[in-house]
Design a protein around this motif. Structure first.
Motif, mmCIF file in Angstrom:
data_model
loop_
_atom_site.group_PDB
_atom_site.id
_atom_site.type_symbol
_atom_site.label_atom_id
_atom_site.label_comp_id
_atom_site.label_asym_id
_atom_site.label_seq_id
_atom_site.Cartn_x
_atom_site.Cartn_y
_atom_site.Cartn_z
ATOM 1 N N THR A 154 -1.612 2.758 -8.447
ATOM 2 C CA THR A 154 -1.978 0.331 -8.460
ATOM 3 C C THR A 154 -3.091 0.806 -9.047
ATOM 4 O OG1 THR A 154 -2.069 0.202 -6.115
ATOM 5 C CG2 THR A 154 0.304 -1.231 -7.180
ATOM 6 N N LEU A 196 -7.669 -7.401 -13.238
ATOM 7 C CA LEU A 196 -5.806 -7.617 -12.529
ATOM 8 C C LEU A 196 -5.498 -9.286 -13.020
ATOM 9 C CD1 LEU A 196 -7.757 -6.927 -9.372
ATOM 10 C CD2 LEU A 196 -5.777 -6.070 -9.753
ATOM 11 N N ALA A 249 3.042 -13.601 3.504
ATOM 12 C CA ALA A 249 3.027 -12.893 4.363
ATOM 13 C C ALA A 249 3.235 -11.158 3.915
ATOM 14 C CB ALA A 249 4.700 -13.112 5.760
ATOM 15 N N PHE A 275 -6.776 -1.433 8.051
ATOM 16 C CA PHE A 275 -7.275 -2.516 6.603
ATOM 17 C C PHE A 275 -8.571 -3.031 7.027
ATOM 18 C CE2 PHE A 275 -3.304 -0.506 5.993
ATOM 19 C CZ PHE A 275 -3.950 0.307 4.074
ATOM 20 N N LEU A 294 8.776 -8.264 -9.953
ATOM 21 C CA LEU A 294 8.723 -8.184 -8.657
ATOM 22 C C LEU A 294 9.770 -9.117 -8.074
ATOM 23 C CD1 LEU A 294 5.530 -7.972 -7.206
ATOM 24 C CD2 LEU A 294 6.672 -6.572 -6.899
ATOM 25 N N ALA A 346 -8.458 -2.511 -2.237
ATOM 26 C CA ALA A 346 -8.538 -2.114 -3.643
ATOM 27 C C ALA A 346 -9.484 -2.216 -4.350
ATOM 28 C CB ALA A 346 -7.288 -2.232 -3.745
ATOM 29 N N THR A 402 4.317 5.598 2.363
ATOM 30 C CA THR A 402 4.550 4.013 1.889
ATOM 31 C C THR A 402 2.500 4.322 1.071
ATOM 32 O OG1 THR A 402 5.256 2.765 3.402
ATOM 33 C CG2 THR A 402 3.648 1.465 2.353
ATOM 34 N N LEU A 403 1.136 4.365 1.919
ATOM 35 C CA LEU A 403 0.034 4.900 1.390
ATOM 36 C C LEU A 403 -0.724 5.771 0.785
ATOM 37 C CD1 LEU A 403 -1.237 4.632 5.198
ATOM 38 C CD2 LEU A 403 -1.286 2.530 3.356
ATOM 39 N N GLY A 414 -3.425 -3.816 1.084
ATOM 40 C CA GLY A 414 -5.280 -3.289 0.806
ATOM 41 C C GLY A 414 -5.978 -3.468 -0.105
ATOM 42 N N GLY A 459 1.731 -10.417 1.116
ATOM 43 C CA GLY A 459 0.914 -10.211 -0.129
ATOM 44 C C GLY A 459 0.603 -8.300 -0.160
ATOM 45 N N HIS A 506 9.623 -7.122 9.845
ATOM 46 C CA HIS A 506 7.914 -7.094 9.220
ATOM 47 C C HIS A 506 6.559 -7.615 10.333
ATOM 48 C CE1 HIS A 506 4.850 -8.806 6.204
ATOM 49 N NE2 HIS A 506 5.532 -7.678 5.971
ATOM 50 N N GLY A 546 0.056 -10.446 -4.931
ATOM 51 C CA GLY A 546 1.508 -10.677 -4.585
ATOM 52 C C GLY A 546 0.872 -12.155 -3.625
ATOM 53 N N VAL A 562 6.537 -1.999 2.888
ATOM 54 C CA VAL A 562 6.714 -2.537 1.302
ATOM 55 C C VAL A 562 7.971 -3.124 1.169
ATOM 56 C CG1 VAL A 562 6.864 -2.231 -0.813
ATOM 57 C CG2 VAL A 562 4.383 -1.109 0.046
ATOM 58 N N ARG A 581 13.134 -10.228 -4.886
ATOM 59 C CA ARG A 581 13.548 -10.617 -3.717
ATOM 60 C C ARG A 581 14.826 -11.187 -3.959
ATOM 61 N NH1 ARG A 581 9.089 -9.659 -2.620
ATOM 62 N NH2 ARG A 581 7.757 -10.799 -1.982
ATOM 63 N N ILE A 606 -12.243 -0.122 -6.964
ATOM 64 C CA ILE A 606 -12.689 0.055 -8.290
ATOM 65 C C ILE A 606 -14.294 -0.283 -8.052
ATOM 66 C CG2 ILE A 606 -12.061 -1.753 -9.706
ATOM 67 C CD1 ILE A 606 -9.156 -1.983 -8.646
#
Ligand code: HEM
Length: 460
Positions: free
Chosen positions: A273, A327, A401, A119, A336, A410, A265-266, A406, A403, A108, A398, A101, A338, A414
């Motif tokens: 979220t 959502l 790259a 995933f 968010l 997710a 992170t996970l 998960g 985005g 990255h 998001g 993240v 940058r 749900i």
């Protein structure tokens, strides 16, 4: 490319425009007041003022990109130039510096390649029975008439799902409630690190101390998970097993510290979220029996057992539209950021090196320029009838790259949790409780949401 120091942050080159000041600035405090008291209303007020507006906070300029196309340009075409930066990501780096993240753009791609197999459609299929099982387990434990603290219940379910899919071989050896507490406290203190300016934290050093303790506790828990997994008699089969294997070619592998960072992170990116989105969905169902009936009808038509992302989602058009609309209206990641390493042009604006640039999925999703009647919750806007939706202006996960890795996990989670819950129960607002969502934390959640559980009436 010219490099401009942050101290020159208000100078703009010829041929580029200076973004106008956002509305509501106070001569002494700039935009601090609106940002602290009603940030969501403030963000909405910035829509359609200009593609980019400037906020004044503690004497510094912070830019808000309001135009959906410019946000896409920044995240998709110029993602290398507009790197992860800003207070949330800086604080995040002090928790897990190599986390997917928060890691910088230059490392990255390699990190993402190593994480991606966790995933894959196969990994998600394997997780679906856990998702359904957790939904079943939770909803079985509820009693008719019981009042649920919805965020707490949803958080427990999503933590269990991540724990059991990440490290099935050691789940029994790990105290998931303890982990949940550690991660919750970390997220709360992380939000304070972001909101409370450094000079104030110097006056109240206990804030930084508590944050350092929470970081150390979280890292210790991640190391314990890794160690328990290594000590286990059975090789790790879950997402952690996939991460431990590396890229599958015998080449790159994650180091011990990187593995710990990705576990953290996970547990942070992948639990709250999803829990928040599930909680908002449960809230909407509780106040909109018309939508609840349609969701029940569709989910009731499925065979018992896990709902498969691959095989069933095509049969669930209303459910998918309902989740898309949840959502859209309630993106958990409401703000968010940058920051470009070098001065960079976006549209007709030049952003100085080191400047703070924000964008808000919440603001973009509620802009009438992109969605007709944007404040109305209308799942049918997603059924293909133009022009009520603008997919380019839909960024709950998001885009580009960076985005969400998960997103499918997710949605599948749900659907499975909702399916288990709605098979047994209807949910109704509980008397005496109010949602506090005006001032979001790190995430925008229905804080205080309590719902009463009612047995479902038999369908005629
Ligand atoms: C409804 C649930 C979720 C929402 C709304 C959500 C939202 C997001 C958003 C907006 C980003 C991009 C942040 C940015 O561009 O600055 C992101 C990234 C990420 N998310 Fe999610 N997320 C969700 C679920 C998950 C789950 C279940 C996982 C993992 C189990 C996960 C793991 C990640 C990771 C690792 C990243 C960083 C990706 C990268 O930089 O390559 N998220 N998420």
């Amino acid at each position: 490319m010219t490099v401009i120091s942050p101290s020159q942050s208000d100078s703009f080159h010829s041929g580029t425009r200076k973004p106008p000041l956002a509305p509501g600035s106070h001569v002494l405090t700039g935009h601090l007041g609106p940002l602290l008291w009603d940030p969501l209303k403030f963000l909405r007020s910035c829509s359609n003022v200009a593609p980019v507006v400037r906020m004044k906070v503690a004497g510094r300029s912070i830019y808000l990109v309001c135009d959906a196309d410019l946000v896409r340009e920044m995240l998709v075409n110029k993602d290398g130039a507009f790197d992860k930066g800003g207070p949330v990501y800086e604080a995040g780096r002090s928790v897990a510096p190599n986390s997917l993240v928060v890691c910088p753009a230059h490392v990255h791609r390699e990190q993402r390649t190593l994480m991606q197999p966790a995933f894959s459609p196969r990994s998600i299929s394997a997780a679906e029975s856990v998702m359904a099982d957790e939904g079943e387990h939770a909803s079985q434990s509820w009693q008719a008439g019981q009042v649920l603290d919805v965020l707490a219940e949803a958080g427990r379910m999503t933590h269990q799902v991540v724990a059991r899919t990440l490290m099935p071989s050691v789940t029994d050896a790990i105290d998931v409630d303890y982990l949940l507490g550690v991660v919750k406290e970390l997220t709360r203190l992380l939000a304070l690190q972001v909101v409370v300016p450094k000079p104030v934290r110097r006056i109240v050093p206990s804030l930084d101390r508590r944050f350092a303790v929470a970081v150390a506790g979280t890292r210790r828990a991640a190391h314990q998970i890794l160690q328990a997994s290594r000590d286990s008699d059975t090789p790790e089969q879950g997402l952690l097993g996939v991460l431990m294997q590396g890229d599958g070619t015998g080449g790159a592998r994650l180091t011990e510290e990187e593995l710990c960072d990705q576990i953290i992170t996970l547990f942070t990116a992948g639990t709250e979220t999803t829990a928040i989105t599930l909680a908002w969905a449960m809230y909407v169902l509780s106040v909109r029996p018309d939508l609840e009936r349609r969701l029940h009808a569709e989910l009731d038509s499925l065979p018992p057992g896990p709902v498969s992302f691959k095989n069933h989602l095509g049969d669930l058009p209303f459910t998918c539209n309902f989740i898309s609309e949840t959502l859209r209206c309630y993106p958990s990641n409401w703000l968010l950021s940058r920051s470009p390493d070098e001065s960079t042009v976006l549209g007709s604006y030049l952003f100085p090196a080191g400047s703070s640039i924000m964008f808000s999925p919440y603001q973009i999703h509620r802009n009438p320029q992109y969605y007709s009647d944007p404040l109305t919750f209308d799942p049918d806007r997603w059924d293909g009838r133009p022009p009520t939706v603008s997919r380019r202006a839909y960024i709950p996960f998001g885009v580009g790259a960076r985005g969400c890795i998960g997103d499918r996990f997710a949605v599948s989670e749900i659907v499975n949790l909702l399916s288990s819950i709605t098979r047994r129960w209807s949910l109704r607002p509980a008397h005496g409780f109010r949602i506090r969502s005006k001032r979001p934390n790190l995430f925008a959640a229905p804080y205080g949401l309590h719902l009463q559980v009612e047995g479902r009436r038999q369908q005629p």
